[in-house]
Write a protein that holds these residues in place. Structure first.
Motif: not given
Length: 436
Positions: A132-154
């Motif tokens: 998203f940052a280096t190739i697509a260069k989008v206006d906004l990214v909507i990021v879905e949490v994988g599992l939980g939240g606090r310790l999720d990789s996102t």
């Protein structure tokens, strides 16, 4: 690696490293990549159910307004690449291979360190941020949490807005056994001075989110308090509701069920906040985007005659939403269910919402390492569900169910998103073959 197939095989080879909550491996890789995530404007969407649908509502409305929108979602329904998409178009082969080849040496270096190898999901998340940052260069990214939240990789991002759609009992072996414990993990995505929009219904969950918002000086917007929704009209094809806040709107959705009105309302609250942050989103674009929204595997009709629906409902709250959707949109139908689930699911709890409905359940299994046996699901299911059967082979079970359908009877395939994905692929591959 030169192809998508090679790349995906390499990513999947990291699956044995399992789920390792924590952010240190993510932070290490992103630091080596000069922090692509910090070059992105993001919205972070967590919750038990409704994440994917809310992401889709947001994407469609923002696309209608002319923005280039990246989405990071999981799991996938059709292809692995759809997890990382721009305006609904999955990452292309060249970009996937390019990003993975840049990351692979870091993965191998990290594996030799005290931190250990990153997980499959951590690598996919890093690929997404880099793309998203280096190739697509989008206006906004909507990021879905994988599992939980606090310790999720996102949870390495600092978003414009954080969203928690709902709280329910899922992944309890990782997130905790009480609503309070689960909510605390989900609320871990709330950042300092970052608005939080919540669709959480339970009072105890709201209290925890409200307190976390207070601690982080984050403006807090709650469904049922700061904004709400009221059903106006419903049919088998659509539902119309009034979104009520500082300004009221009449919204038409093709997505069905009371839970989708709530998800759409949460999305509208987010869109209104984005407008305050300088995004240009006209009323016509907002309304049209929400009406256009669909989401694969979420009460998705794959056939009208006979009526067949795929729904990824796989926990207590999701199946309760499915039961409410059927009652609202299809009150005069007879229901037949084909259900497969993973081993940790308790059928007695999951199927309680259907105990008073005139419904027949056929339990089955599918080719997945965590899939439960058909007989296990059958034996677990509530005694009140006296209309039930089982067949270990899902394709045979599906064919048998098709014979039972008529103009009044519909088939609902549910229990696991992985199962829904399997059925969906087979259905459309057969349709394609018949058209050749």
């Amino acid at each position: 690696m030169k192809t998508s197939s090679e790349t995906i095989d390499w990513i999947h080879s990291l699956l044995p490293f399992g789920i390792k909550p924590g952010l240190k491996r993510m932070e290490w890789m992103l630091d080596k990549l000069d922090h692509p995530e910090k070059r992105l404007k993001t919205i972070h969407v967590g919750g038990t159910n409704g994440k994917g649908s809310t992401v889709s509502f947001l994407r469609h409305a923002l696309e209608e307004a002319g923005y280039c929108i990246g989405t990071f979602t999981s799991p996938y329904i059709e292809t692995f690449e759809e997890r990382i998409s721009v305006n609904g178009v999955p990452i292309e082969e060249e970009a996937l291979v390019n990003c993975a080849n840049r990351i692979r040496p870091l993965v191998e270096e990290l594996a030799e360190s005290d931190l250990g190898s990153p997980t499959e999901f951590e690598v996919i998340t890093t690929i997404g941020f880099l793309y998203f940052a280096t190739i697509a260069k989008v206006d906004l990214v909507i990021v879905e949490v994988g599992l939980g939240g606090r310790l999720d990789s996102t949870n390495v991002i600092t978003p414009l807005i954080s969203v928690i759609t709902s709280i329910g009992f899922d992944h309890m072996h990782i997130l905790g056994n009480s609503l309070e414990e689960i909510t605390s993990e989900k609320a871990g995505i709330i950042k300092e001075n970052c608005p939080i929009v919540s669709g959480v219904s339970q009072a105890e969950g709201r209290a925890i989110i409200r307190e976390k918002a207070k601690q982080t000086s984050s403006p807090y917007y709650q469904l049922g308090e700061d904004f709400t929704q009221l059903l106006m009209e419903s049919s088998e094809e659509k539902q119309v509701f009034e979104y009520q806040s500082k300004e009221n709107r009449v919204i038409t959705l093709t997505m069905q069920g009371p839970h989708q009105r709530e998800n759409a309302s949460v999305a509208i609250a987010v869109l209104d906040l984005l407008k305050n942050m300088g995004f240009t989103i006209g009323e016509r674009e907002l309304i049209r985007g929400l009406q256009k929204t669909t989401w694969l595997g979420r009460f998705e009709k794959i056939s009208n005659h006979p009526l067949i629906v795929l729904d990824g409902a796989h926990n207590k709250e999701g199946l309760a939403s499915l039961a409410n959707t059927l009652k609202q949109h299809y009150p005069n139908r007879k229901y037949r269910f084909l259900l497969a689930a993973t081993k940790e699911k308790d059928m007695e709890i999951l199927l309680e919402p259907f105990s008073e409905m005139d419904a027949h359940f056929t339990f089955t299994s599918f080719d997945f390492f965590r899939a439960a046996e058909a007989t296990t699901l059958y034996n677990q299911s509530p005694v009140a569900l006296n209309q039930k059967g089982y067949h270990q082979n899902w394709e045979t079970a599906f064919d048998e169910e098709m014979k039972m359908l008529d103009n009044r009877t519909m088939l609902i395939v549910c229990g696991s998103l992985y199962f829904v994905s399997t059925v969906r692929k087979k259905w459309y591959s057969k349709k394609d073959m018949n058209q050749m």
